[in-house]
Motif scaffolding. Sequence first.
Motif: not given
Length: 97
Positions: A1-10, A33-40
């Motif tokens: 699964m793609a990395k989860i975007i956390d508060d620090e990343t945002m 951004m999570q959709k983009m990471l999932t697609y990548v």
Amino acid sequence: MAKIIDDETMENVCLLAKLSLEEEEREAARAEMQKMLTYVEKLDQLDTEGTEPMSHIFGSENVFREDEIVNENQKTAMLFNAPRTKDGQYHVPKTIG
């Protein structure tokens, strides 16, 4: 699964992009951004064995067509619609004193 975007990343993304987002906007951006990471991640699963890396989709040769003149001289037809002509050109009022 793609990395989860956390508060620090945002927070880092907003800082780098010089964005000031409200909480609702931040959550919408995080979801996109999570959709983009999932697609990548899906693209990473493709078999690229034997495919050479490339920096452009076109080769180094010129892929554009040569310019060709496809219509003949239309001067007479164009001047036919002009309200006034002089010496084979449009005649317009003088604009500089």
